[in-house]
Design a protein around this motif. Structure first.
Motif, PDB file in Angstrom:
ATOM      1  N   GLY A  89     116.018  25.468 -51.525  1.00  9.43           N
ATOM      2  CA  GLY A  89     117.439  25.468 -51.837  1.00  9.43           C
ATOM      3  C   GLY A  89     118.089  26.832 -51.978  1.00  9.43           C
ATOM      4  O   GLY A  89     119.230  26.934 -52.446  1.00  9.43           O
ATOM      5  N   PHE A  90     117.365  27.896 -51.585  1.00  7.70           N
ATOM      6  CA  PHE A  90     117.981  29.222 -51.641  1.00  7.70           C
ATOM      7  C   PHE A  90     119.196  29.275 -50.716  1.00  7.70           C
ATOM      8  O   PHE A  90     119.178  28.726 -49.609  1.00  7.70           O
TER       9      PHE A  90
ATOM     10  N   ALA B 165     112.399  25.386 -60.645  1.00  7.89           N
ATOM     11  CA  ALA B 165     113.717  26.029 -60.742  1.00  7.89           C
ATOM     12  C   ALA B 165     114.712  25.366 -59.802  1.00  7.89           C
ATOM     13  O   ALA B 165     115.892  25.197 -60.134  1.00  7.89           O
ATOM     14  N   SER B 166     114.230  24.969 -58.644  1.00  5.39           N
ATOM     15  CA  SER B 166     115.092  24.286 -57.683  1.00  5.39           C
ATOM     16  C   SER B 166     115.526  22.922 -58.210  1.00  5.39           C
ATOM     17  O   SER B 166     116.700  22.557 -58.136  1.00  5.39           O
ATOM     18  N   ARG B 167     114.585  22.182 -58.775  1.00  8.57           N
ATOM     19  CA  ARG B 167     114.903  20.849 -59.322  1.00  8.57           C
ATOM     20  C   ARG B 167     115.936  20.930 -60.437  1.00  8.57           C
ATOM     21  O   ARG B 167     116.756  20.029 -60.611  1.00  8.57           O
TER      22      ARG B 167
ATOM     23  N   ASP C 228     120.116  27.888 -56.040  1.00  9.04           N
ATOM     24  CA  ASP C 228     121.166  27.208 -55.283  1.00  9.04           C
ATOM     25  C   ASP C 228     121.778  28.177 -54.284  1.00  9.04           C
ATOM     26  O   ASP C 228     121.193  29.231 -54.000  1.00  9.04           O
ATOM     27  N   LYS C 229     122.962  27.868 -53.762  1.00 11.09           N
ATOM     28  CA  LYS C 229     123.563  28.678 -52.697  1.00 11.09           C
ATOM     29  C   LYS C 229     123.925  30.091 -53.142  1.00 11.09           C
ATOM     30  O   LYS C 229     124.176  30.962 -52.311  1.00 11.09           O
TER      31      LYS C 229
ATOM     32  N   ILE D 146     104.583  28.723 -56.383  1.00 11.65           N
ATOM     33  CA  ILE D 146     105.440  27.764 -55.684  1.00 11.65           C
ATOM     34  C   ILE D 146     105.918  26.691 -56.666  1.00 11.65           C
ATOM     35  O   ILE D 146     107.070  26.256 -56.624  1.00 11.65           O
ATOM     36  N   GLY D 147     105.043  26.295 -57.575  1.00  7.68           N
ATOM     37  CA  GLY D 147     105.420  25.291 -58.575  1.00  7.68           C
ATOM     38  C   GLY D 147     106.581  25.743 -59.442  1.00  7.68           C
ATOM     39  O   GLY D 147     107.486  24.953 -59.754  1.00  7.68           O
TER      40      GLY D 147
END
Length: 202
Positions: free
Chosen positions: A165-166, A137-139, A144-145, A131-132
């Motif tokens: 943010g997927f 990767a999200s940060r 992203d979309k 999860i980390g």
């Protein structure tokens, strides 16, 4: 967040009826994934589906089916496999490495980041990430979309995918496990679960 349904990896008798019902209930992105199967069976399945839904179907193998049945596009299950010679249509790809997302997003409509969680249908396909790692990767804007979560996606972890943010989630085993292809003909449990999934992705 988009909801993608991937077919069960094997063909079965009630499949065309179930897929048609899913489209009638609002499914707008079906990935036809039947690894190592003969094209004849994919042709038969596609011929049984109403033509009006062809533009919502993406095919993973036998790419000639895209033009033959006027499908939405093709999906390449590997980041390095070249597109078919002369192909000019829409396409997407799968990837199992966060580090490759930036380059891949530039070249495809969307990318399936696979093995997010342990696969439900293929028990030997295990999660690639913590999860980390996904949060990092999200940060950094890698998720992203244009990146869809694939692998072990279920009603229980859709919120996590959304929070990361997927742009979409790819559901397979969580849906198809609600129907026994060997003994059932009533597929109301699949349709009811699809409705729950749709509400969960919002």
């Amino acid at each position: 967040m988009k909801l993608v349904v991937m077919t069960k990896s094997t063909f079965f008798v009630e499949e065309d009826k179930i897929i048609t019902s899913l489209f009638e209930e609002g499914l707008d992105n079906l990935h036809l994934y039947k690894p190592n199967s003969l094209p004849l069976y994919a042709e038969r399945l596609l011929s049984l589906l109403p033509e009006e839904y062809a533009k919502r179907i993406t095919v993973h193998e036998h790419f000639y089916l895209k033009d033959e049945y006027n499908l939405a596009g093709i999906h390449v299950d590997d980041p390095d496999t070249p597109l078919p010679a002369g192909y000019k249509g829409k396409f997407s790809r799968s990837c199992s490495e966060i580090g490759r997302l930036k380059e891949m997003k530039k070249k495809t409509r969307y990318v399936f980041l696979k093995n997010i969680f342990d696969c439900i249908e293929f028990k030997d396909e295990k999660s690639n990430f913590t999860i980390g790692q996904l949060e990092d990767a999200s940060r950094h804007g890698l998720i992203d979309k244009h990146v869809y979560a694939l692998g072990g996606m279920s009603i229980d972890n859709l919120k996590l995918a959304k929070d990361l943010g997927f742009g979409g989630v790819v559901v397979c085993g969580d849906l198809w496990n609600r129907f026994d292809i060997h003994s059932e003909s009533d597929f109301k449990n699949i349709i009811a679960h699809f409705e729950r999934l749709r509400k969960a992705v919002g």
